[in-house]
Design a protein around this motif. Structure first.
Motif, PDB file in Angstrom:
ATOM      1  N   SER A  64      -5.833   2.486   6.151  1.00  0.00           N
ATOM      2  CA  SER A  64      -5.927   1.041   5.914  1.00  0.00           C
ATOM      3  C   SER A  64      -5.737   0.769   4.425  1.00  0.00           C
ATOM      4  O   SER A  64      -5.588   1.693   3.615  1.00  0.00           O
ATOM      5  N   GLY A  65      -5.757  -0.495   4.055  1.00  0.00           N
ATOM      6  CA  GLY A  65      -5.517  -0.877   2.668  1.00  0.00           C
ATOM      7  C   GLY A  65      -6.463  -0.221   1.670  1.00  0.00           C
ATOM      8  O   GLY A  65      -6.053   0.195   0.580  1.00  0.00           O
ATOM      9  N   THR A  66      -7.725  -0.108   2.040  1.00  0.00           N
ATOM     10  CA  THR A  66      -8.718   0.468   1.130  1.00  0.00           C
ATOM     11  C   THR A  66      -8.377   1.912   0.761  1.00  0.00           C
ATOM     12  O   THR A  66      -8.625   2.351  -0.370  1.00  0.00           O
ATOM     13  N   TYR A  91     -14.161  -8.026  -2.072  1.00  0.00           N
ATOM     14  CA  TYR A  91     -13.148  -6.996  -2.333  1.00  0.00           C
ATOM     15  C   TYR A  91     -13.208  -6.508  -3.776  1.00  0.00           C
ATOM     16  O   TYR A  91     -12.952  -5.334  -4.052  1.00  0.00           O
ATOM     17  N   ARG A  94     -15.824  -4.040  -3.858  1.00  0.00           N
ATOM     18  CA  ARG A  94     -15.354  -2.773  -3.288  1.00  0.00           C
ATOM     19  C   ARG A  94     -14.629  -1.930  -4.342  1.00  0.00           C
ATOM     20  O   ARG A  94     -14.743  -0.707  -4.345  1.00  0.00           O
ATOM     21  N   THR A 142      -9.767 -12.226  -0.749  1.00  0.00           N
ATOM     22  CA  THR A 142      -9.732 -12.645   0.650  1.00  0.00           C
ATOM     23  C   THR A 142     -11.107 -13.063   1.181  1.00  0.00           C
ATOM     24  O   THR A 142     -11.187 -13.713   2.221  1.00  0.00           O
ATOM     25  N   ASP A 167      -5.115  -5.195  -6.782  1.00  0.00           N
ATOM     26  CA  ASP A 167      -5.223  -5.235  -5.327  1.00  0.00           C
ATOM     27  C   ASP A 167      -4.574  -6.553  -4.890  1.00  0.00           C
ATOM     28  O   ASP A 167      -5.163  -7.629  -5.035  1.00  0.00           O
ATOM     29  N   MET A 169      -3.443  -7.035  -1.832  1.00  0.00           N
ATOM     30  CA  MET A 169      -3.376  -6.774  -0.396  1.00  0.00           C
ATOM     31  C   MET A 169      -3.004  -8.013   0.400  1.00  0.00           C
ATOM     32  O   MET A 169      -2.157  -7.954   1.280  1.00  0.00           O
ATOM     33  N   SER A 170      -3.664  -9.135   0.110  1.00  0.00           N
ATOM     34  CA  SER A 170      -3.459 -10.316   0.954  1.00  0.00           C
ATOM     35  C   SER A 170      -2.469 -11.303   0.336  1.00  0.00           C
ATOM     36  O   SER A 170      -2.267 -12.380   0.883  1.00  0.00           O
ATOM     37  N   LYS A 193      -0.631  -7.017   6.557  1.00  0.00           N
ATOM     38  CA  LYS A 193      -1.022  -8.314   5.987  1.00  0.00           C
ATOM     39  C   LYS A 193       0.216  -9.222   5.964  1.00  0.00           C
ATOM     40  O   LYS A 193       0.793  -9.433   7.011  1.00  0.00           O
TER      41      LYS A 193
HETATM   42  C1  LIG Z   1      -7.487  -6.559   3.625  1.00  0.00           C
HETATM   43  C2  LIG Z   1      -7.822  -6.317   2.203  1.00  0.00           C
HETATM   44  C3  LIG Z   1      -8.097  -5.021   1.730  1.00  0.00           C
HETATM   45  C4  LIG Z   1      -8.054  -3.787   2.587  1.00  0.00           C
HETATM   46  O1  LIG Z   1      -8.971  -3.802   3.607  1.00  0.00           O
HETATM   47  P1  LIG Z   1      -8.840  -2.729   4.762  1.00  0.00           P
HETATM   48  O2  LIG Z   1      -9.903  -3.138   5.707  1.00  0.00           O
HETATM   49  O3  LIG Z   1      -9.042  -1.396   4.178  1.00  0.00           O
HETATM   50  O4  LIG Z   1      -7.448  -2.871   5.318  1.00  0.00           O
HETATM   51  C5  LIG Z   1      -8.338  -4.869   0.377  1.00  0.00           C
HETATM   52  N1  LIG Z   1      -8.334  -5.907  -0.452  1.00  0.00           N
HETATM   53  C6  LIG Z   1      -8.070  -7.161  -0.035  1.00  0.00           C
HETATM   54  C7  LIG Z   1      -8.063  -8.268  -1.038  1.00  0.00           C
HETATM   55  C8  LIG Z   1      -7.812  -7.412   1.309  1.00  0.00           C
HETATM   56  O5  LIG Z   1      -7.543  -8.653   1.740  1.00  0.00           O
END
Ligand SMILES: *Cc1c(COP(=O)(O)O)cnc(C)c1O
Length: 369
Positions: A64-66, A91, A94, A142, A167, A169-170, A193
């Protein structure tokens, strides 16, 4: 189970097109040339979206993205590095957690969840802490939908000669990011995404020089992006079993991305989705959490109705029965819920979702907003 799959109004996994799902009906061999070409084409198209082919490698990673964020930090930040983590949501927290677990020194700067980090904050922090080697931030946070001023922050970071880890990701693929104008060491996104692929693969755009200097730095074998890239450059293959169906789906999703007009087309649809949602919810009397100026057209946080007859779980189940999957809020201070604007959904779908929400609130006799 109902026969019609509900529409996911979530920040991933999200609703994919039938074409993208059908692309997963084929089994691929990981040694096979045609699969390796598929991977190469996907990576080349992804890096083109950020205009980064000259300066950055696209390194895909299973998971996954993380996983990709963790791999980027573990590979690109030296073990004696010092990361400044900018936080205004879950996030961002995280990112700090990843640094902590990996044993990388880090400092955090946290603003309220409705407050973007500013370039002048970063300027002040970098002046005060010369030992910082990298800045890490979330482009679109997000957990609320807030947009942080990436371009301005990147200029300050570059001016101080520090590395930047983003990051995105979104936001990647929907909001413009030009690698020739925004200097960065790593920008991270994922298949499921705004590309509207299936979840299961992350990718890191790693600056070529930074990646070349990162040999042997990772604490992890599987998460070592330098090794992942070197092996792929040499053999055309993934180290370890690739997510073949996810790659095939992403390839097909990219075809549709280009058919839609690439980034401007996708941005336009998401912006229209978001506006339809905001307007419709406002008419129902439901207030959004963020002011428009800092609201990204990716996901919207709404205040929960202040009525004892409102319970998220019951509300969620009733809206789901009408065909839409919503997302719980992620704020600690106020009760909220979220509605995503991304995925293979149209303004027409967003209006239908608003209508369903309106009917459910009536059924639940919720009156106080
Ligand atoms: C979705 C997302 C992630 C990754 O999340 P996963 O649950 O690992 O896919 C990381 N950062 C942001 C800002 C996200 O929206």
């Amino acid at each position: 189970m109902s026969t019609v799959a509900p529409i996911l109004l979530t920040p991933g996994p999200l609703t994919t097109s039938a074409r993208t799902r059908r692309a997963m009906m084929v089994d691929w061999g990981s040694w096979d040339d045609s699969f390796n070409q598929l991977t190469a084409r996907v990576c080349q198209q992804l890096v083109t979206i950020i205009n980064g082919a000259d300066s950055h490698h696209c390194v895909p990673l299973q998971g996954s993205g993380t996983f990709a964020v963790e791999a980027a930090i573990g590979t690109l930040v030296p073990r004696d590095g010092h990361v400044l983590v900018l936080i205004n949501g879950a996030y961002g927290k995280r990112l700090a957690k990843i640094c902590e677990v990996l044993g990388r020194r880090f400092s955090t700067y946290e603003t309220a969840e409705d407050q973007p980090t500013t370039a002048s904050d970063v300027e002040r922090l970098l002046r005060a802490n010369p030992s910082i080697t990298h800045v890490a931030l979330i482009h679109c946070e997000t957990s609320t939908g807030i947009l942080n001023p990436l371009a301005d922050i990147s200029m300050v970071v570059a001016h101080h000669g520090k590395g930047l880890i983003i990051d995105a990701m979104s936001s990647f693929g929907a909001l413009p990011i030009d690698a020739q104008k925004i200097p960065f060491d790593a920008l991270i996104a994922a298949s499921g995404k705004c590309m509207e692929g299936a979840p299961g693969m992350g990718f890191v755009f790693a600056h070529k020089t930074s990646l070349a200097n990162a040999a042997g730095r990772s604490h992890s074998l599987a998460m070592d992006l330098h090794d992942q890239h070197a092996y792929m450059a040499k053999t055309g293959q993934w180290r370890f079993t690739p997510p073949t169906h996810v790659v095939a789906a992403l390839h097909e999703a990219l075809v549709q991305y280009h058919e839609e007009g690439g980034l401007p087309g996708r941005y336009k649809r998401y912006a229209a989705n978001c506006q339809t949602l905001l307007d419709g919810m406002a008419r129902l009397g439901i207030r959004s959490f963020l002011p428009d100026a800092i609201q990204a057209p990716i996901i919207v946080t709404f205040h929960a109705p202040k009525d004892s007859r409102y319970q998220f779980k019951a509300f969620y189940e009733r809206v789901k029965a009408k065909g839409f999957i919503l997302y719980p809020g992620k704020l600690t201070e106020v009760e909220t819920f979220r509605v995503g604007c991304i995925g293979h959904v149209s303004p027409h779908d967003m209006q239908a979702a608003v209508n369903a929400i309106g009917e459910v609130l009536k059924e639940m006799e919720v009156q106080h907003f």
